[in-house]
Every structure is written in structure tokens, then in C-alpha cells.
Design a protein around this motif. Structure first.
Motif, PDB file in Angstrom:
ATOM      1  N   PRO A 204      -8.901  -8.193   4.520  1.00  0.00           N
ATOM      2  CA  PRO A 204      -8.275  -8.722   5.733  1.00  0.00           C
ATOM      3  C   PRO A 204      -7.850  -7.647   6.730  1.00  0.00           C
ATOM      4  O   PRO A 204      -7.362  -6.578   6.352  1.00  0.00           O
ATOM      5  CB  PRO A 204      -7.037  -9.453   5.197  1.00  0.00           C
ATOM      6  CG  PRO A 204      -7.292  -9.652   3.743  1.00  0.00           C
ATOM      7  CD  PRO A 204      -8.095  -8.467   3.329  1.00  0.00           C
ATOM      8  N   TYR A 205      -8.022  -7.972   8.023  1.00  0.00           N
ATOM      9  CA  TYR A 205      -7.477  -7.108   9.076  1.00  0.00           C
ATOM     10  C   TYR A 205      -6.223  -7.764   9.653  1.00  0.00           C
ATOM     11  O   TYR A 205      -5.904  -8.908   9.332  1.00  0.00           O
ATOM     12  CB  TYR A 205      -8.521  -6.817  10.151  1.00  0.00           C
ATOM     13  CG  TYR A 205      -8.914  -7.977  11.042  1.00  0.00           C
ATOM     14  CD1 TYR A 205      -8.192  -8.257  12.208  1.00  0.00           C
ATOM     15  CD2 TYR A 205     -10.025  -8.764  10.758  1.00  0.00           C
ATOM     16  CE1 TYR A 205      -8.560  -9.303  13.046  1.00  0.00           C
ATOM     17  CE2 TYR A 205     -10.396  -9.811  11.587  1.00  0.00           C
ATOM     18  CZ  TYR A 205      -9.662 -10.082  12.735  1.00  0.00           C
ATOM     19  OH  TYR A 205     -10.029 -11.121  13.552  1.00  0.00           O
ATOM     20  N   PHE A 206      -5.502  -7.008  10.505  1.00  0.00           N
ATOM     21  CA  PHE A 206      -4.193  -7.441  10.999  1.00  0.00           C
ATOM     22  C   PHE A 206      -3.290  -7.830   9.828  1.00  0.00           C
ATOM     23  O   PHE A 206      -2.494  -8.773   9.904  1.00  0.00           O
ATOM     24  CB  PHE A 206      -4.302  -8.623  11.970  1.00  0.00           C
ATOM     25  CG  PHE A 206      -4.802  -8.263  13.350  1.00  0.00           C
ATOM     26  CD1 PHE A 206      -4.829  -6.947  13.778  1.00  0.00           C
ATOM     27  CD2 PHE A 206      -5.236  -9.246  14.217  1.00  0.00           C
ATOM     28  CE1 PHE A 206      -5.292  -6.621  15.050  1.00  0.00           C
ATOM     29  CE2 PHE A 206      -5.698  -8.936  15.495  1.00  0.00           C
ATOM     30  CZ  PHE A 206      -5.725  -7.619  15.903  1.00  0.00           C
ATOM     31  N   SER A 207      -3.395  -7.089   8.730  1.00  0.00           N
ATOM     32  CA  SER A 207      -2.620  -7.401   7.524  1.00  0.00           C
ATOM     33  C   SER A 207      -1.118  -7.354   7.782  1.00  0.00           C
ATOM     34  O   SER A 207      -0.343  -8.028   7.095  1.00  0.00           O
ATOM     35  CB  SER A 207      -2.981  -6.419   6.407  1.00  0.00           C
ATOM     36  OG  SER A 207      -4.333  -6.534   6.068  1.00  0.00           O
ATOM     37  N   LEU A 208      -0.719  -6.545   8.748  1.00  0.00           N
ATOM     38  CA  LEU A 208       0.704  -6.427   9.072  1.00  0.00           C
ATOM     39  C   LEU A 208       1.029  -7.102  10.406  1.00  0.00           C
ATOM     40  O   LEU A 208       2.045  -6.808  11.033  1.00  0.00           O
ATOM     41  CB  LEU A 208       1.108  -4.949   9.104  1.00  0.00           C
ATOM     42  CG  LEU A 208       1.048  -4.240   7.741  1.00  0.00           C
ATOM     43  CD1 LEU A 208       1.323  -2.753   7.890  1.00  0.00           C
ATOM     44  CD2 LEU A 208       2.013  -4.871   6.747  1.00  0.00           C
ATOM     45  N   ALA A 209       0.164  -8.030  10.834  1.00  0.00           N
ATOM     46  CA  ALA A 209       0.406  -8.827  12.047  1.00  0.00           C
ATOM     47  C   ALA A 209       0.738  -7.935  13.242  1.00  0.00           C
ATOM     48  O   ALA A 209       1.766  -8.120  13.914  1.00  0.00           O
ATOM     49  CB  ALA A 209       1.496  -9.857  11.801  1.00  0.00           C
ATOM     50  N   LYS A 210      -0.146  -6.972  13.478  1.00  0.00           N
ATOM     51  CA  LYS A 210      -0.004  -6.044  14.616  1.00  0.00           C
ATOM     52  C   LYS A 210       1.313  -5.269  14.574  1.00  0.00           C
ATOM     53  O   LYS A 210       1.816  -4.833  15.606  1.00  0.00           O
ATOM     54  CB  LYS A 210      -0.130  -6.795  15.941  1.00  0.00           C
ATOM     55  CG  LYS A 210      -1.465  -7.511  16.122  1.00  0.00           C
ATOM     56  CD  LYS A 210      -1.539  -8.214  17.454  1.00  0.00           C
ATOM     57  CE  LYS A 210      -2.854  -8.948  17.610  1.00  0.00           C
ATOM     58  NZ  LYS A 210      -2.955  -9.679  18.904  1.00  0.00           N
ATOM     59  N   GLY A 211       1.862  -5.121  13.379  1.00  0.00           N
ATOM     60  CA  GLY A 211       3.092  -4.358  13.215  1.00  0.00           C
ATOM     61  C   GLY A 211       4.323  -5.210  12.979  1.00  0.00           C
ATOM     62  O   GLY A 211       5.359  -4.696  12.552  1.00  0.00           O
ATOM     63  N   PHE A 212       4.230  -6.520  13.232  1.00  0.00           N
ATOM     64  CA  PHE A 212       5.409  -7.370  13.035  1.00  0.00           C
ATOM     65  C   PHE A 212       5.893  -7.325  11.591  1.00  0.00           C
ATOM     66  O   PHE A 212       7.098  -7.294  11.317  1.00  0.00           O
ATOM     67  CB  PHE A 212       5.111  -8.814  13.436  1.00  0.00           C
ATOM     68  CG  PHE A 212       6.229  -9.761  13.088  1.00  0.00           C
ATOM     69  CD1 PHE A 212       7.428  -9.715  13.795  1.00  0.00           C
ATOM     70  CD2 PHE A 212       6.111 -10.672  12.045  1.00  0.00           C
ATOM     71  CE1 PHE A 212       8.485 -10.561  13.461  1.00  0.00           C
ATOM     72  CE2 PHE A 212       7.157 -11.521  11.717  1.00  0.00           C
ATOM     73  CZ  PHE A 212       8.350 -11.465  12.430  1.00  0.00           C
ATOM     74  N   LEU A 213       4.960  -7.310  10.641  1.00  0.00           N
ATOM     75  CA  LEU A 213       5.334  -7.353   9.234  1.00  0.00           C
ATOM     76  C   LEU A 213       5.748  -5.989   8.675  1.00  0.00           C
ATOM     77  O   LEU A 213       5.849  -5.804   7.466  1.00  0.00           O
ATOM     78  CB  LEU A 213       4.194  -7.957   8.409  1.00  0.00           C
ATOM     79  CG  LEU A 213       3.956  -9.450   8.681  1.00  0.00           C
ATOM     80  CD1 LEU A 213       2.691  -9.937   7.983  1.00  0.00           C
ATOM     81  CD2 LEU A 213       5.165 -10.287   8.244  1.00  0.00           C
ATOM     82  N   THR A 214       6.042  -5.053   9.572  1.00  0.00           N
ATOM     83  CA  THR A 214       6.714  -3.823   9.152  1.00  0.00           C
ATOM     84  C   THR A 214       8.230  -3.984   9.289  1.00  0.00           C
ATOM     85  O   THR A 214       8.996  -3.172   8.765  1.00  0.00           O
ATOM     86  CB  THR A 214       6.289  -2.624  10.023  1.00  0.00           C
ATOM     87  OG1 THR A 214       6.750  -2.844  11.376  1.00  0.00           O
ATOM     88  CG2 THR A 214       4.781  -2.441  10.014  1.00  0.00           C
ATOM     89  N   GLY A 215       8.646  -5.040  10.022  1.00  0.00           N
ATOM     90  CA  GLY A 215      10.075  -5.243  10.266  1.00  0.00           C
ATOM     91  C   GLY A 215      10.584  -4.532  11.501  1.00  0.00           C
ATOM     92  O   GLY A 215      11.765  -4.617  11.847  1.00  0.00           O
ATOM     93  N   LYS A 216       9.684  -3.831  12.183  1.00  0.00           N
ATOM     94  CA  LYS A 216      10.087  -3.036  13.352  1.00  0.00           C
ATOM     95  C   LYS A 216      10.400  -3.906  14.564  1.00  0.00           C
ATOM     96  O   LYS A 216      11.264  -3.574  15.383  1.00  0.00           O
ATOM     97  CB  LYS A 216       8.969  -2.043  13.690  1.00  0.00           C
ATOM     98  CG  LYS A 216       9.251  -1.166  14.903  1.00  0.00           C
ATOM     99  CD  LYS A 216       8.086  -0.201  15.127  1.00  0.00           C
ATOM    100  CE  LYS A 216       8.331   0.669  16.355  1.00  0.00           C
ATOM    101  NZ  LYS A 216       7.206   1.597  16.599  1.00  0.00           N
ATOM    102  N   TYR A 217       9.695  -5.039  14.670  1.00  0.00           N
ATOM    103  CA  TYR A 217       9.830  -5.877  15.861  1.00  0.00           C
ATOM    104  C   TYR A 217      10.632  -7.134  15.509  1.00  0.00           C
ATOM    105  O   TYR A 217      10.118  -8.044  14.873  1.00  0.00           O
ATOM    106  CB  TYR A 217       8.444  -6.260  16.386  1.00  0.00           C
ATOM    107  CG  TYR A 217       7.565  -5.061  16.666  1.00  0.00           C
ATOM    108  CD1 TYR A 217       7.655  -4.388  17.873  1.00  0.00           C
ATOM    109  CD2 TYR A 217       6.656  -4.611  15.708  1.00  0.00           C
ATOM    110  CE1 TYR A 217       6.856  -3.283  18.128  1.00  0.00           C
ATOM    111  CE2 TYR A 217       5.861  -3.515  15.964  1.00  0.00           C
ATOM    112  CZ  TYR A 217       5.967  -2.846  17.172  1.00  0.00           C
ATOM    113  OH  TYR A 217       5.179  -1.762  17.416  1.00  0.00           O
ATOM    114  N   ARG A 218      11.875  -7.171  15.948  1.00  0.00           N
ATOM    115  CA  ARG A 218      12.738  -8.310  15.631  1.00  0.00           C
ATOM    116  C   ARG A 218      13.229  -9.024  16.890  1.00  0.00           C
ATOM    117  O   ARG A 218      14.169  -9.798  16.843  1.00  0.00           O
ATOM    118  CB  ARG A 218      13.923  -7.862  14.772  1.00  0.00           C
ATOM    119  CG  ARG A 218      13.500  -7.394  13.380  1.00  0.00           C
ATOM    120  CD  ARG A 218      14.680  -6.921  12.569  1.00  0.00           C
ATOM    121  NE  ARG A 218      14.296  -6.447  11.248  1.00  0.00           N
ATOM    122  CZ  ARG A 218      14.327  -7.177  10.141  1.00  0.00           C
ATOM    123  NH1 ARG A 218      14.736  -8.435  10.205  1.00  0.00           N
ATOM    124  NH2 ARG A 218      13.976  -6.661   8.978  1.00  0.00           N
TER     125      ARG A 218
END
Length: 316
Positions: A204-218
């Protein structure tokens, strides 16, 4: 290590995304990222001939070129490189002649004799699928490619590709690269069943939802983050999306890993997934990816994340 479909490609269960190489990570940083990834046990690199044609002053092939220079400099053993065709400005589409020319150009940039895993990047409605399948099969027969795969294809078109390959007696795909993560789970309804039907592996690509699933974007206010992907990631920062982050954070803490690593571990636990793709534009991000390829969530933890993520943002 984990095997890709019916191939003999046995890889670390996390693919390092090469989309940032030559774009948000310059050559030196890309080399450092690749070095640390390899030293940490990573051996699977994903790129495309079009990376990063979208950046000002770029023409495509920048990522492959950097990876090729790194391979030539380091000469690492046992590294699997995947690349793709159809989107390079000079090699658009999937006509037979274009597939061949693009593969030869990728081989030159990568500095390798064979591409380990070669994807049709996007479906090409203008070219008969029989022509594309035959061209990919010929690359395998001629020794330019070890295994073929598809990316961004519908379930019906994947079934058609396999049917044609069997009729022609040429190499069948061994993997599918779909958009799939905790906030984009539609893949489970169509692509996962076709992967199970034919014994294909998902990468899968976009595994981290363009960075959202790093927790950085809240926050849904992308202006708070000066990064190229902030706008794409911020759209997920709804109350439901933030609830997913909270559960990821709690489960990650139990394993002493990050939100990002936990997100990747959840994806690895899903049927047919062999190795999520995630990129690192900074050296400090690599360890999270390596952790994501190693930790094993309990069945209860996977089930909890399944439950909290049974939601898809509108228009995603």
C-alpha cells in the motif's frame, strides 16, 4: 522477512518510499536515509520513473537517479527495488513501445541489469490491455524485469490483466499497490478480495495518510504547517480522525513506539498486505518506519483500531 505473492522476493515488511528523493530530501540526505534504512534491516525500496517531475525544474527520474547512485556507491546485497511506468513526461501511457523504452530508461538510471518489481503505475484506457500485458510479459522473458505488478488498477481490470496473462502464457502480476491506510479503507471492499483470489500481495501507498497518521497534523488548518503535504494531511484532522490518533498513541505507548509505527503495524496485520510503503524526508523519521516493520500488534489491538477507523472522511 516476508514474501511478495508467488515470487521469490523475500523482503523486510516495510518499503521505503522514494518519492521524496531529490524533492524534499536532497541527494546527501537521501543517501543518509537509505544508509540508515539498510543498516536497520530495511531492504525494499519503492520508486517510480516519474518521481519527481512535479517539482519545479525537475523532469522526472530524479528519484531513480539518486537510488542508482546510492546502489553504485554502496553496493548493498539483497536490496529489492520496485519502480513504475506510465507517468514520466517522456514516457506517458502503457503502449508496448513506451513500456519497453521506459523500462530501459529506468534500468539506466538505476544502474541495474534487472528491475526486481515493475509496476504499471496507472491504468491506460487508451491502450488495449492485451498490448500492455504482452509488453510486461516480454520484459520478463527478456530478463529486464523479474516480476510485474499493478498500481491504481480497479479490481475488474486486475482480474482482466490476470486472465490475459494466462491466455498469452506470460508472467502474471505478483503484487498490487493500492491507496490504503487507517482513514482510507475502501480497498478492503474490492482490492483485497481480488488479491486473495489470485494470491497477490498488497504494497500500500499513502500508508500514513500523507503524514496524518504520524500524529503531526491535529488541525484542519494546513497553514499551521509549512510542509508540501500539510494540506493533504490536515483534511483528516476531524473529531473522528483525532480519535484514531488517540487510540494509536495509546497502543503505540504500550509497545514503546510512535503513532506512525503503530499505524504501519496495523496495516501489516491486514490480509494480503506484505509491506506498506512509507517515506522519510529526514533521517530522524527512519526509525519509526523500521519500528513499523517490526512490531506485532495483538489481535485485540488490531480489532480496536478496526473499530475506531470504521469511518471514511467525506470526499476522500
Amino acid at each position: 522477512m516476508t514474501r511478495i505473492g508467488s515470487s521469490d522476493l523475500d523482503v523486510f515488511p516495510l518499503a521505503l518510499g522514494g518519492n521524496v528523493f531529490g524533492w524534499t530530501a536532497d541527494r546527501d540526505e537521501s543517501f543518509r536515509i537509505l544508509d540508515v534504512f539498510r543498516e536497520g534491516g530495511g531492504d525494499f525500496i519503492d520508486t517510480a520513473d516519474s518521481y519527481s517531475a512535479w517539482a519545479p525544474g525537475h523532469s522526472g527520474g530524479e528519484s531513480e537517479t539518486i537510488i542508482g547512485e546510492w546502489l553504485a556507491s554502496r553496493r548493498p546485497e539483497g536490496v529489492t527495488v520496485a519502480t513504475k511506468v506510465s507517468q514520466h513526461p517522456q514516457y506517458k501511457g502503457l503502449s508496448g513501445s513506451n513500456v519497453r523504452a521506459a523500462a530501459e530508461a529506468s534500468l539506466a538510471r538505476l544502474g541495474v541489469e534487472r528491475i526486481d518489481l515493475y509496476y504499471a503505475h496507472f491504468d491506460d484506457a487508451e491502450t488495449p490491455l492485451e498490448e500492455t500485458v504482452a509488453a510486461f510479459g516480454q520484459l520478463v522473458a527478456d530478463g529486464l524485469v523479474r516480476y510485474t505488478a499493478v498500481s491504481n488498477y480497479s479490481a475488474d481490470r486486475i482480474r482482466e490483466w490476470v486472465r490475459i496473462a494466462r491466455e498469452l502464457g506470460v508472467a502474471e502480476p505478483v503484487a498490487i499497490q493500492p491507496h490504503y491506510n487507517l482513514v482510507h479503507r475502501e480497498t478492503e471492499n474490492d482490492i483485497v478480495p481480488v488479491a486473495e483470489e489470485f494470491g497477490l500481495s498488497l504494497v500500500p501507498y499513502f500508508s500514513l495518510a500523507k503524514g496524518f497518521l504520524t500524529g503531526k497534523y491535529r488541525s484542519t488548518d494546513a497553514s499551521a504547517h509549512d510542509t508540501p503535504r500539510a494540506e493533504g494531511a490536515a483534511v483528516y484532522a476531524t473529531p473522528q480522525g483525532l480519535q484514531i490518533l488517540d487510540v494509536l498513541e495509546r497502543i503505540g505507548a504500550a509497545h514503546d513506539v510512535s503513532i506512525a509505527a503503530t499505524s504501519l503495524a496495523w496495516l501489516r496485520a491486514k490480509p494480503t498486505v506484505v509491506a506498506p510503503i512509507a517515506s522519510a524526508s529526514k533521517l530522524s523519521q527512519v526509525q519509526d518506519l523500521l519500528d513499523g516493520g517490526r512490531i506485532e500488534l495483538t489481535s485485540d489491538e488490531v480489532a480496536e483500531l478496526d473499530e475506531v477507523s470504521e469511518w471514511t472522511p467525506a470526499d476522500m
